[in-house]
Enzyme design. Structure first.
Site, short mmCIF file in Angstrom:
data_model
loop_
_atom_site.label_atom_id
_atom_site.label_comp_id
_atom_site.label_asym_id
_atom_site.label_seq_id
_atom_site.Cartn_x
_atom_site.Cartn_y
_atom_site.Cartn_z
N GLU A 362 30.94 -25.51 18.18
CA GLU A 362 30.89 -26.19 19.49
C GLU A 362 29.57 -26.92 19.70
OE1 GLU A 362 33.07 -24.97 22.73
OE2 GLU A 362 34.27 -23.51 21.65
N THR A 364 26.05 -27.65 17.05
CA THR A 364 24.98 -26.80 16.53
C THR A 364 23.91 -26.61 17.61
OG1 THR A 364 23.71 -28.68 15.73
CG2 THR A 364 25.30 -27.71 14.17
N1 COS Z 1 29.85 -36.34 29.28
C1 COS Z 1 30.35 -37.56 29.54
N2 COS Z 1 30.01 -38.67 28.83
C2 COS Z 1 29.13 -38.49 27.82
C3 COS Z 1 28.57 -37.25 27.51
C4 COS Z 1 28.97 -36.14 28.28
N3 COS Z 1 28.48 -34.92 28.05
N4 COS Z 1 27.74 -37.39 26.47
C5 COS Z 1 27.75 -38.70 26.14
N5 COS Z 1 28.60 -39.37 26.98
C6 COS Z 1 28.89 -40.80 26.99
C7 COS Z 1 27.61 -41.61 27.18
O1 COS Z 1 27.34 -41.80 28.55
C8 COS Z 1 27.96 -42.89 26.48
O2 COS Z 1 28.78 -43.68 27.32
P1 COS Z 1 28.48 -45.27 27.57
O3 COS Z 1 28.33 -45.89 26.20
O4 COS Z 1 29.67 -45.74 28.32
O5 COS Z 1 27.21 -45.32 28.34
C9 COS Z 1 28.83 -42.43 25.33
O6 COS Z 1 29.39 -41.19 25.71
C10 COS Z 1 28.09 -42.26 24.02
O7 COS Z 1 27.01 -41.39 24.27
P2 COS Z 1 25.79 -41.21 23.30
O8 COS Z 1 25.30 -42.57 22.87
O9 COS Z 1 24.83 -40.29 23.94
O10 COS Z 1 26.48 -40.51 22.04
P3 COS Z 1 25.87 -40.10 20.66
O11 COS Z 1 26.70 -40.72 19.59
O12 COS Z 1 24.40 -40.31 20.63
O13 COS Z 1 26.22 -38.51 20.60
C11 COS Z 1 25.85 -36.17 20.88
C12 COS Z 1 25.74 -37.58 21.47
C13 COS Z 1 24.98 -35.97 19.67
C14 COS Z 1 25.37 -35.26 22.01
C15 COS Z 1 27.34 -35.87 20.55
O14 COS Z 1 27.77 -36.60 19.42
C16 COS Z 1 27.62 -34.40 20.28
O15 COS Z 1 27.74 -33.61 21.21
N6 COS Z 1 27.77 -34.03 19.02
C17 COS Z 1 28.17 -32.66 18.63
C18 COS Z 1 29.65 -32.58 18.53
C19 COS Z 1 30.11 -31.18 18.57
O16 COS Z 1 29.78 -30.42 19.46
N7 COS Z 1 30.97 -30.83 17.62
C20 COS Z 1 31.57 -29.53 17.54
C21 COS Z 1 33.03 -29.69 17.53
S1 COS Z 1 33.91 -28.36 18.24
S2 COS Z 1 33.74 -26.88 17.04
#
Ligand code: COS
Length: 378
Positions: A362, A364
């Site tokens: 969920e 890292t």
């Molecule tokens: N809620 C709503 N919108 C979100 C958000 C959230 N928590 N996080 C990001 N967004 C939106 C941003 O606002 C952005 O939108 P706009 O382009 O319209 O402004 C868009 O999504 C992209 O956001 P961002 O550029 O921050 O994305 P990144 O590619 O930099 O990724 C992380 C952000 C690293 C936080 C994300 O990829 C992540 O959580 N990765 C881990 C995935 C994970 O948990 N995997 C486990 C799977 S389940 S076992």
């Protein structure tokens, strides 16, 4: 501030505690060894009302809140983190339907699950991308009224066994998150196969799979939200579901502490029980400090969700803090048990193997720190 749980919440907590003692603890070691998902526990959880508890009332479910879900999660995590993952990964797979689905979709995907025991799954990670979730390769191409899915998903809890799997895919690999879609795929969709991942370090009672999609046709009415909403639905989901991971971790830490107390009172050294030495007492005190702090943190994050307030920052803190605290507690529990802690005869060896995954899945704990620091700097 009022930290009192409602009567209903205390009853729910007691139900989950009794269920854990009766149905989970006696079989946890066996299913860990067999590397098998105990389906009878899923059925019994359904019967007593501990499965898919977030299904809303308008779709025939209990419509429980996040704090309720976490109270269940802490108790199940106390019993077996692998079985916790079976039950809670189902809530994870259900959540995007609640976040991005219409009322009609929620009824269609949820009502059948109120009539029989069944699981959901959440398929975001792929063999070559996990943390960089927007860089997904699984392709969805529109053909008339159907999406055609091709690709592979990896590390999927309940994968292949779930009635419904929410699959995140891209319509254009150069399009970033704005080209993503979320599709609900039924278990029996032609072209959808899975491979069980074996020889995991821990959480072996949960099924973890690689999912393969070969020209899987998914009706357009199974799309959650609009084109381009997939990534955001996944992020909003994880902002919520990381909180039960924190709660399950607190449960596991509580088990580590209680097993340590029991052993320390029984085991003697230098003529007295080892519980009388400060070296042991301080370890127990550290565990208690972590458990109390972690519980406050997950309860606050869950409360924010239930109040419909922003919660991504607190959720990330709770997940990272509680999983690390629980890792330390399990590690110290082995130290308290000495050589006996290192073998499977006592439950603490399994606790350490199981809890490692809480720092990885969920998102890292490094990704949690990305989320936390982005909130600080924005
Ligand atoms: N809620 C709503 N919108 C979100 C958000 C959230 N928590 N996080 C990001 N967004 C939106 C941003 O606002 C952005 O939108 P706009 O382009 O319209 O402004 C868009 O999504 C992209 O956001 P961002 O550029 O921050 O994305 P990144 O590619 O930099 O990724 C992380 C952000 C690293 C936080 C994300 O990829 C992540 O959580 N990765 C881990 C995935 C994970 O948990 N995997 C486990 C799977 S389940 S076992």
């Amino acid at each position: 501030m009022d930290f009192t749980l409602s009567d209903e919440q205390r009853q729910l907590q007691q139900l989950a505690r009794d269920f854990t003692r009766k149905e989970i603890i006696p079989i946890a070691a066996e299913y860990d060894q067999k590397e098998e998902l105990p389906w009878q526990v899923v059925e019994k959880a359904f019967e007593v009302g501990l499965l898919n508890v977030a299904i809303p009332e308008h779709a025939g479910g209990l419509g429980l809140g996040m704090l309720d879900e976490c109270l269940i999660g802490e108790e199940i995590g106390y019993g077996c983190m692998g079985i916790y993952t079976v039950l809670m990964a189902s809530e994870l797979g259900l959540t995007p339907i609640l976040v991005g689905g219409t009322e009609e979709q929620q009824k269609r995907f949820c009502q059948p699950m109120t009539e029989k025991a069944g699981l959901y799954a959440f398929a975001l990670s792929e063999p070559n991308n996990g943390s960089d979730a927007a860089a997904m390769h699984t392709m969805a191409v529109l053909d008339g009224d159907e999406w055609v899915l091709n690709g592979t998903k990896m590390w999927i809890s309940n994968g292949g066994m779930a009635e419904w799997t929410v699959v995140f895919a891209t319509t254009d690999r150069q399009g970033g998150h704005r080209a993503t879609v979320a599709l609900v795929v039924p278990k029996d969709a032609p072209g959808f196969t899975y491979n069980k991942i074996k020889h995991k370090m821990g959480q072996r009672a949960s099924l973890t799979s690689e999912l393969v999609f070969e020209n899987v046709r998914v009706p357009k009415e199974n799309q959650l939200g609009g084109l381009g909403d997939g990534f955001k639905i996944a992020m909003k989901t994880l902002d919520k579901t990381r909180i039960p991971v924190a709660a399950g971790s607190v449960g596991l830490a509580r088990r580590a502490m209680e097993e340590s107390i029991k052993y320390a009172k029984e085991r003697a050294a230098f003529g007295k029980p080892i519980a009388e030495f400060q070296a042991i007492q301080f370890k127990l005190a550290e565990m208690a400090m972590g458990i109390e702090t972690g519980r406050l943190m997950y309860q606050k994050a869950a409360w924010l969700v239930d109040q419909h307030q922003p919660h991504g920052f607190e959720s990330a803190i709770a997940k990272a803090y509680c999983s690390e605290m629980a890792f330390d507690a399990a590690n110290e529990a082995i130290q308290v048990h000495g050589g006996y802690g290192y073998v499977g005869e006592y439950p603490v060896e399994k606790l350490l193997r199981d809890v490692k995954l809480n720092q990885i899945y969920e998102g890292t704990n490094e990704i949690q720190r990305v989320v936390i620091s982005r909130n600080l700097l924005k």
